[in-house]
Design a protein around this motif. Sequence first.
Motif, PDB file in Angstrom:
ATOM      1  N   ILE B  48      35.503  35.857  46.390  1.00 21.55           N
ATOM      2  CA  ILE B  48      36.138  37.031  46.999  1.00 21.55           C
ATOM      3  C   ILE B  48      35.066  37.974  47.547  1.00 21.55           C
ATOM      4  O   ILE B  48      35.182  38.490  48.665  1.00 21.55           O
ATOM      5  CB  ILE B  48      37.028  37.763  45.956  1.00 21.55           C
ATOM      6  N   ILE B  49      34.015  38.182  46.750  1.00 18.46           N
ATOM      7  CA  ILE B  49      32.968  39.112  47.184  1.00 18.46           C
ATOM      8  C   ILE B  49      32.244  38.556  48.412  1.00 18.46           C
ATOM      9  O   ILE B  49      31.968  39.282  49.371  1.00 18.46           O
ATOM     10  CB  ILE B  49      31.981  39.371  46.029  1.00 18.46           C
ATOM     11  N   ILE B  50      31.968  37.253  48.394  1.00 13.80           N
ATOM     12  CA  ILE B  50      31.290  36.653  49.541  1.00 13.80           C
ATOM     13  C   ILE B  50      32.177  36.738  50.783  1.00 13.80           C
ATOM     14  O   ILE B  50      31.706  37.095  51.873  1.00 13.80           O
ATOM     15  CB  ILE B  50      30.883  35.198  49.223  1.00 13.80           C
ATOM     16  N   ALA B  51      33.474  36.499  50.589  1.00 13.70           N
ATOM     17  CA  ALA B  51      34.404  36.624  51.724  1.00 13.70           C
ATOM     18  C   ALA B  51      34.404  38.049  52.253  1.00 13.70           C
ATOM     19  O   ALA B  51      34.418  38.285  53.462  1.00 13.70           O
ATOM     20  CB  ALA B  51      35.809  36.214  51.293  1.00 13.70           C
ATOM     21  N   LEU B  52      34.354  39.015  51.312  1.00 14.46           N
ATOM     22  CA  LEU B  52      34.366  40.425  51.702  1.00 14.46           C
ATOM     23  C   LEU B  52      33.125  40.782  52.515  1.00 14.46           C
ATOM     24  O   LEU B  52      33.211  41.472  53.533  1.00 14.46           O
ATOM     25  CB  LEU B  52      34.445  41.288  50.434  1.00 14.46           C
ATOM     26  N   LEU B 163      22.959  31.741  52.144  1.00 15.22           N
ATOM     27  CA  LEU B 163      23.784  31.518  53.343  1.00 15.22           C
ATOM     28  C   LEU B 163      23.097  32.105  54.574  1.00 15.22           C
ATOM     29  O   LEU B 163      23.087  31.497  55.637  1.00 15.22           O
ATOM     30  CB  LEU B 163      25.167  32.154  53.160  1.00 15.22           C
ATOM     31  N   ASP B 164      22.502  33.292  54.394  1.00 12.50           N
ATOM     32  CA  ASP B 164      21.803  33.931  55.507  1.00 12.50           C
ATOM     33  C   ASP B 164      20.638  33.068  55.974  1.00 12.50           C
ATOM     34  O   ASP B 164      20.439  32.855  57.160  1.00 12.50           O
ATOM     35  CB  ASP B 164      21.272  35.303  55.065  1.00 12.50           C
ATOM     36  N   ARG B 165      19.871  32.556  55.005  1.00 13.38           N
ATOM     37  CA  ARG B 165      18.686  31.777  55.350  1.00 13.38           C
ATOM     38  C   ARG B 165      19.070  30.447  55.984  1.00 13.38           C
ATOM     39  O   ARG B 165      18.372  29.947  56.856  1.00 13.38           O
ATOM     40  CB  ARG B 165      17.828  31.542  54.109  1.00 13.38           C
ATOM     41  N   ALA B 166      20.213  29.879  55.513  1.00 18.64           N
ATOM     42  CA  ALA B 166      20.653  28.609  56.094  1.00 18.64           C
ATOM     43  C   ALA B 166      21.307  28.816  57.458  1.00 18.64           C
ATOM     44  O   ALA B 166      21.558  27.861  58.182  1.00 18.64           O
ATOM     45  CB  ALA B 166      21.635  27.915  55.145  1.00 18.64           C
TER      46      ALA B 166
END
Lengths: 124, 168
Positions: B48-52, B163-166
């Motif tokens: 949920i937090i990642i989606a947010l 996720l940002d780095r990928a």
Amino acid sequence: MKLIKKADIVLAVFLIVCGLAASFWISAGGTDVHDGRVVVHVNEKYYGSWPLDEDREILIERDGHTNKITIKDGYAQMTFSDCHNQDCVKQGRIHDRSKSIICLPNKVVVEVISGESEYKVIAG
Amino acid sequence: MNSNRHSYRVGHGAVLTALAMIFSYVEAILPFNIGIPGVKLGIANIVIIIALYRYGIRMAFTVNIVRIIVSGLLFSGAFGIIYSLAGGILSFAVMLLIKRFRCFSIVGVSMAGGVFHNLGQLCTAGLIVSNMKVFVYFPVLVFSGVATGFIIGIAAGMVLDRLDRAGI
């Protein structure tokens, strides 16, 4: 992105202080959780009721039978009975609500009503 | 292009919901039990937090609600859904509020979410048994909310970083 910022620590400390304050308030008796009462019925008739958090001894003498109930440290116990099987005495002490001690020969029923709340939070 | 973007979001939303449900399932079969009923990790909140943070409020809210209802039907039943919805919606609202203040990081958002998830469930429990005595539980659930929210926040932060780095 910095993982933990100063504001996070402040927030954590604030929440923990809230929790501590609440626990102090509860332990100081803000909410009375020990409102259990011992209810005694003799011969299917109401005999009396006493709070569970006050130590006392209750002597019941009826129809030539004697029973002694002791309330101590939030527990109720049949400490003496002149009945022949002594089941009630062997049953030990009770504390939780909806538990009872029954002396069948002398027709004495001791129950605890609405004792310390045992609500379990169902977390989904 | 517009419909392409739309299906991109639908696909990602479905994957996130599935992931959140798997986490709910993992939590249901692997009870993180420290002897206090009601205390759990809330692994699904990572999703949920990642989606947010990555997809925005609408995505996170939809994933949250769908996950609660479907996993509630699968693992806990109608009453579980009521408790989870109360906790989920309250914690989501508070997480949004905390996220608005730029000074908090993802860990702060997660901690607030953890505490208010527990608080929402406690309020529901109080309403259902119509007895405010359930609030003797409040301190325990505040501490556990801070602790689990901290762990979840760190984990979500690490995942977001990767996720940002990928470049996903």
